[in-house]
Design a protein around this motif. Sequence first.
Motif, PDB file in Angstrom:
ATOM      1  N   GLU A 107      99.479  20.815   4.525  1.00  0.00           N
ATOM      2  CA  GLU A 107     100.664  21.650   4.343  1.00  0.00           C
ATOM      3  C   GLU A 107     100.565  22.501   3.080  1.00  0.00           C
ATOM      4  OE1 GLU A 107     103.484  22.025   6.473  1.00  0.00           O
ATOM      5  OE2 GLU A 107     101.892  21.167   7.715  1.00  0.00           O
ATOM      6  N   CYS A 108      99.963  21.938   2.045  1.00  0.00           N
ATOM      7  CA  CYS A 108      99.819  22.673   0.785  1.00  0.00           C
ATOM      8  C   CYS A 108      98.837  23.831   0.928  1.00  0.00           C
ATOM      9  CB  CYS A 108      99.358  21.725  -0.314  1.00  0.00           C
ATOM     10  SG  CYS A 108      99.078  22.530  -1.917  1.00  0.00           S
ATOM     11  N   LEU A 109      97.647  23.550   1.422  1.00  0.00           N
ATOM     12  CA  LEU A 109      96.593  24.559   1.427  1.00  0.00           C
ATOM     13  C   LEU A 109      96.837  25.687   2.423  1.00  0.00           C
ATOM     14  CD1 LEU A 109      93.242  22.676   0.759  1.00  0.00           C
ATOM     15  CD2 LEU A 109      95.047  23.381  -0.783  1.00  0.00           C
ATOM     16  N   LYS A 110      97.523  25.403   3.514  1.00  0.00           N
ATOM     17  CA  LYS A 110      97.779  26.487   4.455  1.00  0.00           C
ATOM     18  C   LYS A 110      98.814  27.470   3.911  1.00  0.00           C
ATOM     19  CE  LYS A 110     101.368  24.528   7.491  1.00  0.00           C
ATOM     20  NZ  LYS A 110     101.652  24.021   8.856  1.00  0.00           N
ATOM     21  N   SER A 111      99.499  27.074   2.827  1.00  0.00           N
ATOM     22  CA  SER A 111     100.533  27.923   2.252  1.00  0.00           C
ATOM     23  C   SER A 111     100.090  28.637   0.972  1.00  0.00           C
ATOM     24  CB  SER A 111     101.776  27.079   1.939  1.00  0.00           C
ATOM     25  OG  SER A 111     102.269  26.444   3.104  1.00  0.00           O
ATOM     26  N   ASP A 128      93.527  33.802  -2.613  1.00  0.00           N
ATOM     27  CA  ASP A 128      92.696  33.954  -3.812  1.00  0.00           C
ATOM     28  C   ASP A 128      92.681  32.695  -4.678  1.00  0.00           C
ATOM     29  OD1 ASP A 128      95.355  34.237  -4.536  1.00  0.00           O
ATOM     30  OD2 ASP A 128      94.998  35.819  -5.998  1.00  0.00           O
ATOM     31  N   VAL A 129      93.275  31.607  -4.187  1.00  0.00           N
ATOM     32  CA  VAL A 129      93.212  30.340  -4.918  1.00  0.00           C
ATOM     33  C   VAL A 129      91.888  29.648  -4.607  1.00  0.00           C
ATOM     34  CG1 VAL A 129      94.237  28.051  -5.249  1.00  0.00           C
ATOM     35  CG2 VAL A 129      95.717  30.052  -4.945  1.00  0.00           C
ATOM     36  N   LEU A 130      91.183  29.236  -5.646  1.00  0.00           N
ATOM     37  CA  LEU A 130      89.923  28.504  -5.499  1.00  0.00           C
ATOM     38  C   LEU A 130      90.208  27.007  -5.589  1.00  0.00           C
ATOM     39  CD1 LEU A 130      86.796  28.371  -5.423  1.00  0.00           C
ATOM     40  CD2 LEU A 130      86.813  28.661  -7.912  1.00  0.00           C
ATOM     41  N   ILE A 131      89.765  26.249  -4.595  1.00  0.00           N
ATOM     42  CA  ILE A 131      89.992  24.797  -4.547  1.00  0.00           C
ATOM     43  C   ILE A 131      88.747  24.066  -5.058  1.00  0.00           C
ATOM     44  CG2 ILE A 131      90.496  22.829  -3.066  1.00  0.00           C
ATOM     45  CD1 ILE A 131      92.816  24.835  -3.377  1.00  0.00           C
ATOM     46  N   VAL A 132      88.972  23.147  -5.995  1.00  0.00           N
ATOM     47  CA  VAL A 132      87.877  22.369  -6.596  1.00  0.00           C
ATOM     48  C   VAL A 132      88.105  20.886  -6.319  1.00  0.00           C
ATOM     49  CG1 VAL A 132      86.778  21.674  -8.770  1.00  0.00           C
ATOM     50  CG2 VAL A 132      87.475  24.055  -8.424  1.00  0.00           C
ATOM     51  N   SER A 133      87.033  20.181  -5.975  1.00  0.00           N
ATOM     52  CA  SER A 133      87.094  18.729  -5.849  1.00  0.00           C
ATOM     53  C   SER A 133      85.685  18.178  -6.043  1.00  0.00           C
ATOM     54  CB  SER A 133      87.692  18.317  -4.505  1.00  0.00           C
ATOM     55  OG  SER A 133      88.122  16.969  -4.559  1.00  0.00           O
ATOM     56  N   GLY A 134      85.542  16.860  -5.808  1.00  0.00           N
ATOM     57  CA  GLY A 134      84.281  16.205  -6.150  1.00  0.00           C
ATOM     58  C   GLY A 134      83.371  15.848  -5.003  1.00  0.00           C
ATOM     59  N   LEU A 153      92.729  25.465  -8.424  1.00  0.00           N
ATOM     60  CA  LEU A 153      93.438  24.192  -8.271  1.00  0.00           C
ATOM     61  C   LEU A 153      92.439  23.096  -7.928  1.00  0.00           C
ATOM     62  CD1 LEU A 153      96.174  22.638  -7.984  1.00  0.00           C
ATOM     63  CD2 LEU A 153      96.082  23.211  -5.542  1.00  0.00           C
ATOM     64  N   SER A 154      92.433  22.030  -8.733  1.00  0.00           N
ATOM     65  CA  SER A 154      91.628  20.853  -8.410  1.00  0.00           C
ATOM     66  C   SER A 154      92.489  19.861  -7.635  1.00  0.00           C
ATOM     67  CB  SER A 154      91.097  20.196  -9.689  1.00  0.00           C
ATOM     68  OG  SER A 154      90.097  20.988 -10.281  1.00  0.00           O
ATOM     69  N   VAL A 191      89.041  25.638   6.443  1.00  0.00           N
ATOM     70  CA  VAL A 191      89.795  25.978   7.657  1.00  0.00           C
ATOM     71  C   VAL A 191      90.822  27.065   7.387  1.00  0.00           C
ATOM     72  CG1 VAL A 191      91.498  25.087   9.302  1.00  0.00           C
ATOM     73  CG2 VAL A 191      89.444  23.757   8.793  1.00  0.00           C
ATOM     74  N   ASN A 192      91.408  27.039   6.177  1.00  0.00           N
ATOM     75  CA  ASN A 192      92.472  27.979   5.841  1.00  0.00           C
ATOM     76  C   ASN A 192      91.994  29.215   5.076  1.00  0.00           C
ATOM     77  OD1 ASN A 192      95.306  26.768   6.591  1.00  0.00           O
ATOM     78  ND2 ASN A 192      94.053  25.052   5.895  1.00  0.00           N
ATOM     79  N   GLY A 193      90.677  29.423   5.065  1.00  0.00           N
ATOM     80  CA  GLY A 193      90.146  30.643   4.463  1.00  0.00           C
ATOM     81  C   GLY A 193      90.141  30.662   2.955  1.00  0.00           C
ATOM     82  N   LEU A 194      90.212  29.482   2.330  1.00  0.00           N
ATOM     83  CA  LEU A 194      90.161  29.388   0.869  1.00  0.00           C
ATOM     84  C   LEU A 194      88.744  29.027   0.430  1.00  0.00           C
ATOM     85  CD1 LEU A 194      93.394  27.257   0.379  1.00  0.00           C
ATOM     86  CD2 LEU A 194      93.180  29.687  -0.135  1.00  0.00           C
ATOM     87  N   ASN A 195      88.290  29.606  -0.658  1.00  0.00           N
ATOM     88  CA  ASN A 195      86.997  29.212  -1.219  1.00  0.00           C
ATOM     89  C   ASN A 195      87.132  27.847  -1.872  1.00  0.00           C
ATOM     90  OD1 ASN A 195      85.625  31.632  -0.547  1.00  0.00           O
ATOM     91  ND2 ASN A 195      86.533  32.665  -2.296  1.00  0.00           N
ATOM     92  N   THR A 196      86.043  27.077  -1.849  1.00  0.00           N
ATOM     93  CA  THR A 196      86.106  25.729  -2.419  1.00  0.00           C
ATOM     94  C   THR A 196      84.789  25.346  -3.087  1.00  0.00           C
ATOM     95  OG1 THR A 196      86.615  23.405  -1.942  1.00  0.00           O
ATOM     96  CG2 THR A 196      85.515  24.647  -0.193  1.00  0.00           C
TER      97      THR A 196
END
Length: 360
Positions: free
Chosen positions: A134-138, A142-148, A116-117, A163-168
Amino acid sequence: MQSDCWYNIALTFIPSIGPITRRVLLEEFTLSKNIFSATKKDLLQVKGIGEKIVNEILQWNNPQLVDAEFTFIQKHRITPLFITDANYPQKLLECPDAPTLLYYKGTVNLNANKILSIVGTRMPTQYGFYVIEECLKSLPKDVLIVSGLALGIDTIAHQTALVNGLNTIGVLAHGLDEIYPPPNKPLAKQMLQQGGLLTEFNCKTIAEKYNFPKRNRVVAGLADATLVVETALKGGSMITADFASQYHREVIAVPGKITDQRSRGCLKLIQENKATIYTNPNELLQQLNWVNTIPELSPAQKGLISLMKQQEIFSMDELLQLTGLGIGSLSGLLLQLELQQIIQVLPGESFTLMPAYYST
């Protein structure tokens, strides 16, 4: 004889050749080194390749630039990802203007099943922060977060993911020898341990204005979907959303006040049917078909889930009192549900049910 990697880098240094043309040449010659050793006659026979490009290939003579880049990536343990490599991001490969070569430093697989970007304004409101939190803590872990890695929404997305244990992954508009903007240097360092940094630009490339749209196409192309949180009518976020739409990816926009400049871009995307409306994390998961299949549950697990639907957050003491279980039995149940991503453990030894399970 130079290595294949050396020639792959060299191909990106020929000024007039962009990613689409490089792809055409590679389809014809397979390897970068074959392009450099091809005759003028062979090159001119490639569809769409004219005299100007052919002459640039034949006359190119800047090996020192390639040597410097090759030395840099080896010294800093940067992984070059060429467009024909098996570990090149496959979602990005589907885009016609995908970068020919990416430079990657990090710890995670860029071919994650769920990516998810998240993009938005550099001047977010508290509302934008709340939506991302609220979105990311839920989201499943295994969702990878992408941004710039820009200030504002990008920074919030990366920080909240960590903070929520997601790779980014941060996609840069410059080389990996620097971090822009400078205030995000500590954040970038953290991301190397729980994600990574990615760019198509070689070292010594600074964050010029015209590099950002190129960066934005990678942000869009890497992901299954792009979530636009807050944005004005013009800017990088709208460019990213446009790329995502061109690549036939999901675009999801967060609605806001009609009087807020930072919501007008999102509202326009929704109004013109270029984006669906974001309302809550559960609907996002369902829209992207990311809701996990409900695992087989024991009677004790089902009972605890049923109990936890009654309020949003429980302390350990509350659960001990309400269930009547001993500390060992309750801790074991909670651990099982956490590993199955049915509950989330919050700071202060509190527990909450993941949104997807309130309706089960």
